[in-house]
Enzyme design. Structure first.
Site, PDB file in Angstrom:
ATOM      1  N   CYS A   2       0.948  -1.026   0.053  1.00 44.93           N
ATOM      2  CA  CYS A   2       0.129   0.051   0.052  1.00 44.93           C
ATOM      3  C   CYS A   2       0.857   1.168   0.054  1.00 44.93           C
ATOM      4  CB  CYS A   2      -1.163  -0.136   1.099  1.00 44.93           C
ATOM      5  SG  CYS A   2      -1.716  -1.341   1.306  1.00 44.93           S
ATOM      6  N   ARG A  27       3.218   1.998  -7.240  1.00 42.23           N
ATOM      7  CA  ARG A  27       3.122   0.718  -6.546  1.00 42.23           C
ATOM      8  C   ARG A  27       2.127  -0.405  -6.465  1.00 42.23           C
ATOM      9  NH1 ARG A  27       6.507   2.004  -1.797  1.00 42.23           N
ATOM     10  NH2 ARG A  27       5.171   0.601  -0.172  1.00 42.23           N
ATOM     11  N   TRP A  72      -3.842  -1.929  -1.708  1.00 41.91           N
ATOM     12  CA  TRP A  72      -3.699  -3.141  -2.342  1.00 41.91           C
ATOM     13  C   TRP A  72      -4.247  -4.287  -1.691  1.00 41.91           C
ATOM     14  CZ3 TRP A  72      -1.518  -8.276  -2.224  1.00 41.91           C
ATOM     15  CH2 TRP A  72      -1.415  -8.879  -3.161  1.00 41.91           C
ATOM     16  N   ASN A  96       0.014   0.192   6.061  1.00 40.68           N
ATOM     17  CA  ASN A  96       0.650  -0.734   5.231  1.00 40.68           C
ATOM     18  C   ASN A  96       1.296  -1.768   5.907  1.00 40.68           C
ATOM     19  OD1 ASN A  96       2.087  -1.681   3.089  1.00 40.68           O
ATOM     20  ND2 ASN A  96       3.586   0.039   3.024  1.00 40.68           N
ATOM     21  N   GLY A  97       0.821  -3.195   5.403  1.00 44.19           N
ATOM     22  CA  GLY A  97       1.374  -4.237   6.011  1.00 44.19           C
ATOM     23  C   GLY A  97       0.209  -5.099   6.516  1.00 44.19           C
ATOM     24  N   GLU A 459      11.957 -14.594 -17.603  1.00 48.58           N
ATOM     25  CA  GLU A 459      11.588 -13.258 -17.219  1.00 48.58           C
ATOM     26  C   GLU A 459      10.628 -12.706 -18.341  1.00 48.58           C
ATOM     27  OE1 GLU A 459      11.280  -9.293 -16.069  1.00 48.58           O
ATOM     28  OE2 GLU A 459      11.324 -11.069 -15.210  1.00 48.58           O
ATOM     29  N   LYS A 463       6.879 -11.049 -17.848  1.00 50.48           N
ATOM     30  CA  LYS A 463       6.449  -9.679 -18.183  1.00 50.48           C
ATOM     31  C   LYS A 463       4.971  -9.738 -19.009  1.00 50.48           C
ATOM     32  CE  LYS A 463       9.334  -8.090 -16.747  1.00 50.48           C
ATOM     33  NZ  LYS A 463       9.032  -7.810 -15.527  1.00 50.48           N
ATOM     34  N   GLU A 466       2.238 -10.446 -16.871  1.00 50.41           N
ATOM     35  CA  GLU A 466       1.866  -9.334 -15.884  1.00 50.41           C
ATOM     36  C   GLU A 466       1.152  -8.338 -16.434  1.00 50.41           C
ATOM     37  OE1 GLU A 466       5.804  -8.490 -12.753  1.00 50.41           O
ATOM     38  OE2 GLU A 466       6.067  -8.262 -14.962  1.00 50.41           O
ATOM     39  N   HIS A 482       8.844 -32.946 -22.390  1.00 50.56           N
ATOM     40  CA  HIS A 482       8.542 -33.435 -21.255  1.00 50.56           C
ATOM     41  C   HIS A 482       7.321 -32.902 -20.629  1.00 50.56           C
ATOM     42  CE1 HIS A 482      12.345 -35.775 -21.072  1.00 50.56           C
ATOM     43  NE2 HIS A 482      13.012 -34.568 -21.436  1.00 50.56           N
ATOM     44  N   LYS A 583       3.940  -2.892  -7.080  1.00 51.48           N
ATOM     45  CA  LYS A 583       5.543  -2.789  -7.334  1.00 51.48           C
ATOM     46  C   LYS A 583       6.252  -2.980  -6.009  1.00 51.48           C
ATOM     47  CE  LYS A 583       8.685  -0.793 -10.096  1.00 51.48           C
ATOM     48  NZ  LYS A 583       8.938  -1.500 -11.207  1.00 51.48           N
TER      49      LYS A 583
END
Length: 588
Positions: A2, A27, A72, A96-97, A459, A463, A466, A482, A583
């Protein structure tokens, strides 16, 4: 995860806090809210959706003190009622947490007559403050924190105090001051435009802030002073018609990031780092998400440079099943924000076990830098898009230089040359658009490669998923047969990365296996011979600049970041603010 902004000063708080919340949008969040205090009354607006949804209410919010929040969702869906701030009688709180024991505390408070409105864990903080308040604000905060388990950064308003309280337990809090008052925030960008200097609250600090004074108490009781340092006013390029999203702007900054990291590395790499790495019995890399994918590439680089055993471990797993380390081991914690909760916890556990801790981070004032023995900076600058791009590139550059110690001058020259190629590649639109069109029309996208190309594939897959929400996966090309071949058909795209001549024939075999099952193939390669052979047989082929294999991940990552960006745009997504993602992942 947050974002928190608080202000006490001489100006209208609502507008200042709103501006700060806009700066924290990077964020990631799903709701936002503001509470201001004026003449002993609260004025609150909170809405699910974007910060922009608050703008029409600001004119009705008087007062020069206030708190704001971007949420969030963890406990409770994204809704108006679950948005922060949460109020209870004299108190308003943003958090936040995570409050791990909120359920038991809530049951107790309900039994004492409290009525809760939201599903959040955070609301219990406001009710505890009200329960314990007897006119002594700091005492109420101390008693409340003593009842909580978990991690939290709090900003608190009390109707009896013309100011706010900020608390840090596990989650970051920046204190700042400017000509017009004092601020608190989760990150510097929220206050950089108004503040002149800042400090970082230490673990356990409680700050009592008015418009003219900031008092900080260590562990809630002992008055302490914290050193304020100047806020660096970073200049950022604005968006325009040629660059409509931050993600694209930041992809185009990859070359600049490589150069800046090369420039700053010599200042940070001294102090016996090479000897530590040379004598290490084990080198352990920990990270999450993109940082972990960078660690995969680092593992290959460091394995070839040092004698000790090298492994890359996902931080969220290393916390609960930590690898064995000794006083001769080196742990490298990789984090863009330096606040990633799982990475910080894993790094702390391994340091407590005796290892030497190196932080590779883009944020010099973060939690990870405060516990590390050595900090190696990733010089990417502010990264606003939620999906990491230029910070990944900076991490790769840092690892190349680390692997070439003690004399990294030759590798530095190589990196500066590859930065020129990356810069040219950033302007390519045709090839990235062609592959993006294939991605959008596919049910799923697989990214595969061998050797270092497999790390880039992992990666690239992250991306794409996301920012476009298209299912994708990335893995070594040899694993295709496989299991994944069962999923291949004409609606599935496979992006095959081929940038190592010594492994090209094996990778071409994977292309043949996919084509024989009518799958779509896009080839991304630095090898002209591969391009010439496959270009007419696959759905798309992109010939990248012919850089050496050990540097190819810079150009292939640049290309596939562009593909992810253009896919998101074609799919109608906002690449800067992907749904459900944040973020700075400061919750566990």
């Amino acid at each position: 995860m947050c974002g928190i902004v608080a202000y006490a000063g001489d100006e209208r708080a609502a507008e200042i806090i709103y501006s700060g919340l806009e700066k924290l949008e990077y964020r990631g969040y799903d709701s936002a809210g503001i509470t201001t205090l004026c003449d002993g009354s609260f004025y609150t607006v909170k809405r699910s959706g974007r910060v922009l949804g608050l703008s029409q209410y600001l004119g009705n919010m008087c007062g020069s003190t206030g708190i704001g929040h971007t949420r969030w969702a963890t406990h409770g869906e994204a809704s108006d009622i679950n948005a922060h701030p949460h109020c209870c009688n004299r108190f308003a709180v943003v958090h936040n947490g995570i409050i791990e024991n909120y359920s038991a505390v809530k049951v107790e408070l309900v039994a004492r007559g409290h009525t809760f409105l939201s599903q959040t864990d955070s609301e219990v903080v406001a009710h505890l403050l009200d329960e314990y308040y007897d006119g002594n604000l700091i005492a109420a905060v101390n008693k409340t924190c003593a009842r909580l388990t978990g991690c939290w950064a709090l900003a608190i308003l009390c109707k009896d105090y013309e100011g706010f309280v900020a608390v840090r337990r596990g989650s970051p809090v920046i204190m700042a001051r400017g000509a017009d008052g004092y601020f608190a925030a989760s990150d510097i960008p929220a206050v950089a435009a108004c503040a002149e200097e800042y400090c970082v609250l230490e673990e356990g600090d409680i700050a009592l802030i008015s418009r003219s004074e900031c008092k900080i108490f260590s562990d809630g009781t002992t008055s302490v002073s914290r050193t304020f340092v100047p806020v660096e006013k970073e200049q950022t390029d604005g968006l325009g018609e040629d660059c409509p999203h931050y993600m694209l702007r930041e992809i185009r900054s990859n070359a600049r990031t490589i150069r800046a990291t090369c420039e700053k590395f010599p200042l940070a790499a001294g102090g016996g780092l090479y000897e530590r790495l040379r004598r290490a019995d084990k080198i352990v890399l920990v990270g999450c998400g993109t940082a972990y994918n960078a660690a995969l590439s680092a593992k290959r680089l460091l394995c070839g440079a040092y004698d000790g055993f090298v492994e890359a471990v996902i931080a969220s797993e290393a916390r609960y099943n930590p690898p064995a380390v000794t006083k001769n081991s080196v742990v490298i914690a990789v984090s863009q924000s330096g606040e990633t909760a799982d990475t910080v916890r894993a790094a702390g556990i391994l340091k407590e076990a005796g290892a030497y801790l190196v932080a590779v981070t883009n944020t010099g004032y973060s939690v990870i830098t405060r516990i590390a023995d050595k900090v190696l900076p990733v010089c990417a600058g502010v990264e606003i898009c939620v999906a990491a791009t230029k910070s990944y590139t900076g991490q790769l550059a840092c690892f190349h230089l680390m692997a070439s110690l003690p004399d990294y001058s030759c590798r530095r020259r190589e990196l500066l040359r590859v930065a020129d190629e990356v810069e040219k590649l950033a302007c390519d639109e045709l090839n990235s658009l062609r592959i993006a069109q294939l991605c959008v029309s596919s049910r799923a996208v697989f990214f595969i490669g061998r050797g270092g190309d497999a790390d880039v594939a992992t990666e690239a897959s992250l991306k794409l998923k996301e920012v476009s929400y298209i299912f994708s996966d990335g893995y070594p090309a040899g694993e295709l047969k496989h299991g994944t071949l069962a999923l291949i058909d004409e609606d599935v795209l496979s992006v095959v990365i081929i940038c190592d001549q010594s492994l090209a024939e094996k990778s071409k075999n994977a292309v043949e296996q996919i084509l024989s099952r009518r799958g779509k193939v896009a080839v991304v390669t630095t090898l002209k011979s591969v391009y010439d052979e496959l270009e007419s047989r696959v759905s798309a082929a992109w010939l990248l600049p012919p850089v050496p294999a050990h540097l190819s991940h810079f150009v292939s990552a640049e290309a596939l970041q562009l593909v992810a960006y253009r896919t998101a745009v074609l799919a109608g997504r906002d690449p800067d603010k992907p749904r459900n993602l944040a973020k700075s992942v400061t919750v566990e």
